[in-house]
Design a protein around this motif. Structure first.
Motif, PDB file in Angstrom:
ATOM      1  N   ARG A  74     -28.116  -8.971  31.553  1.00 45.53           N
ATOM      2  CA  ARG A  74     -29.020  -8.462  30.501  1.00 45.53           C
ATOM      3  C   ARG A  74     -28.406  -7.146  30.092  1.00 45.53           C
ATOM      4  O   ARG A  74     -28.367  -6.811  28.992  1.00 45.53           O
ATOM      5  CB  ARG A  74     -30.379  -8.226  31.103  1.00 45.53           C
ATOM      6  CG  ARG A  74     -31.152  -9.617  31.097  1.00 45.53           C
ATOM      7  CD  ARG A  74     -32.679  -9.425  31.406  1.00 45.53           C
ATOM      8  NE  ARG A  74     -32.854  -9.156  32.755  1.00 45.53           N
ATOM      9  CZ  ARG A  74     -33.152  -9.910  33.782  1.00 45.53           C
ATOM     10  NH1 ARG A  74     -33.104 -11.218  33.396  1.00 45.53           N
ATOM     11  NH2 ARG A  74     -33.543  -9.533  34.864  1.00 45.53           N
ATOM     12  N   SER A  75     -27.767  -6.385  31.049  1.00 39.67           N
ATOM     13  CA  SER A  75     -27.344  -5.154  30.468  1.00 39.67           C
ATOM     14  C   SER A  75     -25.948  -5.396  29.559  1.00 39.67           C
ATOM     15  O   SER A  75     -25.878  -4.793  28.408  1.00 39.67           O
ATOM     16  CB  SER A  75     -26.885  -4.329  31.710  1.00 39.67           C
ATOM     17  OG  SER A  75     -26.239  -3.155  31.323  1.00 39.67           O
ATOM     18  N   MET A  76     -25.130  -6.275  30.083  1.00 37.27           N
ATOM     19  CA  MET A  76     -23.986  -6.546  29.228  1.00 37.27           C
ATOM     20  C   MET A  76     -24.256  -7.216  27.847  1.00 37.27           C
ATOM     21  O   MET A  76     -23.663  -7.103  26.848  1.00 37.27           O
ATOM     22  CB  MET A  76     -22.937  -7.408  30.021  1.00 37.27           C
ATOM     23  CG  MET A  76     -22.436  -6.760  31.234  1.00 37.27           C
ATOM     24  SD  MET A  76     -21.545  -5.227  30.650  1.00 37.27           S
ATOM     25  CE  MET A  76     -19.851  -5.654  31.126  1.00 37.27           C
ATOM     26  N   GLY A 122     -26.700  -6.413  26.333  1.00 37.69           N
ATOM     27  CA  GLY A 122     -27.028  -5.330  25.249  1.00 37.69           C
ATOM     28  C   GLY A 122     -25.788  -4.378  24.940  1.00 37.69           C
ATOM     29  O   GLY A 122     -25.770  -3.843  23.701  1.00 37.69           O
ATOM     30  N   ILE A 123     -24.886  -4.358  25.705  1.00 37.75           N
ATOM     31  CA  ILE A 123     -23.711  -3.893  25.261  1.00 37.75           C
ATOM     32  C   ILE A 123     -22.919  -4.454  24.455  1.00 37.75           C
ATOM     33  O   ILE A 123     -22.304  -3.716  23.526  1.00 37.75           O
ATOM     34  CB  ILE A 123     -23.038  -3.311  26.692  1.00 37.75           C
ATOM     35  CG1 ILE A 123     -23.751  -2.419  27.328  1.00 37.75           C
ATOM     36  CG2 ILE A 123     -21.572  -2.660  26.415  1.00 37.75           C
ATOM     37  CD1 ILE A 123     -23.097  -2.093  28.883  1.00 37.75           C
ATOM     38  N   PHE A 124     -22.751  -5.758  24.726  1.00 40.84           N
ATOM     39  CA  PHE A 124     -21.771  -6.691  24.012  1.00 40.84           C
ATOM     40  C   PHE A 124     -22.307  -7.267  22.600  1.00 40.84           C
ATOM     41  O   PHE A 124     -21.526  -7.781  21.812  1.00 40.84           O
ATOM     42  CB  PHE A 124     -20.883  -7.733  24.709  1.00 40.84           C
ATOM     43  CG  PHE A 124     -19.828  -7.009  25.634  1.00 40.84           C
ATOM     44  CD1 PHE A 124     -18.566  -6.990  24.908  1.00 40.84           C
ATOM     45  CD2 PHE A 124     -19.995  -6.674  26.907  1.00 40.84           C
ATOM     46  CE1 PHE A 124     -17.456  -6.332  25.689  1.00 40.84           C
ATOM     47  CE2 PHE A 124     -18.907  -6.096  27.687  1.00 40.84           C
ATOM     48  CZ  PHE A 124     -17.712  -6.230  27.069  1.00 40.84           C
TER      49      PHE A 124
END
Lengths: 286, 217
Positions: free
Chosen positions: A97-99, A101-103
């Protein structure tokens, strides 16, 4: 037309007790380049400069046609560092989920889940409960799920058992099937590089000793076993370093075919990457 | 940016969820049963404290080395930390104010304390922001673990100031400010504290960003 996925031009980095470079290195697109060298030779420093973690003190680094610090360039890059990743209290689901948001749109949640499934990683299990091999697989799943054009890997197979190493090497070979994909990886496990790398770059005390096609390298270097008298018959520059014992001499030579022609009665086996490193570092000891 | 926020929030929540709920429960019980309402103001401080732990976790996992290979700028990496701290402080502010009001409701003092509670929360929020402004800069400069020593001293200082401030507010005779009525004075104190805290917090973000972008890993 062939192009380079990464280039280092006269790159230098100076620390209190270590100096890297000036270093010139090119990583052709569509190939696997193995970066080898002793501990402290500058491999991680080189990879950090190339991936934009730290800037060089001199020279310039180019990555995927741009600058390493450019977020657009980094979006096309997948990186695995041996010791740098998410906090171990997180789990794979958090990381996904974090990635995402980043990518943004580049992140393929389906591909990430697919890798987790393929590697047998439970999404809700905390990283700290994973084995070393599982952590590495999770790092690779994270590095691959945004469909990067290039992978930069720092010791990706270190400390892993042969089965896991084999799985990971297979994954790299799969990745490189796309001719636009490139891998630059450092490793101490030279047998891994002998299996998959197209070329080998050897860093020694912060200097690039050579960057050569792997097959040519294995062809070119040889381990010559002969007497001291035979050794003196070799032209200057052919012998890199000689270890002497009561049984004779063992010499790392350049131009194995030529050596065999010059000394037909001697044994000159192809040298592995380990042998080359061992003899080069022995030469410095003298 | 959202991914960075999520990463820290997920780390904090998975590590401190039980601790947070226990602290809220403990402080609430103390406020309701032991005439220690001021403990609820400390929730504002605790809220920010969890977010600084995210910096410690980053150091332990060498996250910043990894983060610099991702398509985010140093400004976003630092900005996400400050934004998360603000969100936690804002949520803690709401929680503390609601609990204070409930406590007064429970004790039948809600009417006379409504404004004092709000002022107290705003003043504490300003102090807490000032505190974290310093804490974050120190963390980025010398490392979160080492900065914690300074944090411990600052905790003692904050508690002392909060206690003295709360006593002063309670004992202030508003007749000593003949030109200002009570409400205006409270608004000025709360607004001033909040404004100073916010300015320091923004300045801290700018300085931390500058430190971070020059830092090597």
């Amino acid at each position: 037309m062939p192009y380079n996925a990464a280039e280092l031009h006269g790159v230098q980095k100076v620390y209190k007790d270590f100096k890297l470079g000036p270093l010139d290195l090119t990583v052709p697109a569509g190939t696997i380049v193995g970066l080898v060298g002793e501990n402290g030779a500058g491999k991680t420093t080189t990879l950090k400069i190339l991936t934009g973690v730290n800037p060089p003190d001199g020279g310039r680094a180019e990555l995927l046609g741009g600058l390493p610090k450019d977020p657009e360039v980094r979006a096309r890059l997948g990186v695995v560092f041996e010791e740098a990743y998410f906090y171990e209290g997180m789990n794979a689901a958090h990381i996904g989920r974090s990635m995402a948001g980043i990518f943004g749109a580049r992140w393929d949640a389906g591909a990430f889940s697919g890798y987790l499934k393929r590697f047998g990683l439970e999404p809700d299990k905390k990283i700290k409960e994973y084995s070393r091999g599982m952590r590495m697989k999770l790092s690779l799943a994270t590095a691959l799920a945004h469909a990067p054009e290039m992978l930069v890997l720092d010791e990706p197979t270190a400390g892993l058992d042969p089965v896991v190493r084999g799985e990971i090497l297979d994954l790299f070979l799969e990745f490189i099937q796309d001719e636009h994909h490139t891998i630059l990886m450092s490793s101490h496990i030279t047998s891994d590089l002998e299996q998959i790398a197209d070329s080998i770059a050897y860093l020694h005390h912060g200097q690039l000793l050579f960057h050569e096609d792997k097959d040519a390298l294995m062809q070119e270097y040889g381990l010559l076993r002969c007497s001291e008298a035979d050794l003196h018959r070799l032209p200057d520059g052919m012998a890199v370093f000689t270890r002497r014992s009561t049984f004779g001499c063992e010499t790392l030579v350049k131009g194995r075919e030529a050596v065999l022609r010059l000394l037909p009665g001697t044994v000159c086996d192809p040298a592995g990457i380990d042998d080359i490193m061992r003899f080069y570092s022995g030469r410095d000891g003298q | 940016m959202l991914g960075l926020l999520y990463k820290d929030q997920a780390t904090i929540w998975s590590s401190y969820r039980k601790n947070f709920l226990l602290v809220v429960l403990l402080y609430t019980v103390m406020a309701f049963t032991m005439d220690m309402k001021f403990m609820l103001f400390a929730l504002l401080f605790i809220g920010g404290l969890y977010t600084t732990s995210a910096l410690v976790f980053d150091e332990q996992s060498h996250w910043d080395t990894y983060a610099r290979t991702l398509p985010v700028s140093g400004r976003q990496i630092v900005g996400a930390k400050y934004l998360l701290a603000l969100l936690w402080m804002a949520a803690s502010f709401v929680l503390a104010y609601v609990l204070l009001t409930l406590c007064d409701l429970f004790k039948g003092q809600v009417a006379e304390n409504l404004l004092y509670n709000l002022t107290g929360c705003l003043v504490t929020l300003g102090l807490v922001m000032a505190y974290y402004a310093l804490g974050y800069v120190l963390s980025y400069k010398i490392g979160a673990v080492r900065a914690r020593s300074g944090v411990i001293l600052a905790i003692a200082l904050i508690i002392a100031i909060a206690l003295v401030g709360s006593n002063t507010l309670e004992n202030t005779s508003f007749f000593s400010f003949p030109l200002l009525d009570e409400t205006t004075l409270l608004v000025l104190i709360a607004g001033g504290s909040l404004a100073v805290g916010l300015v320091l917090f923004i300045l801290s973000w700018v300085v931390s960003t500058a430190i971070y972008t020059k830092k090597e890993f």
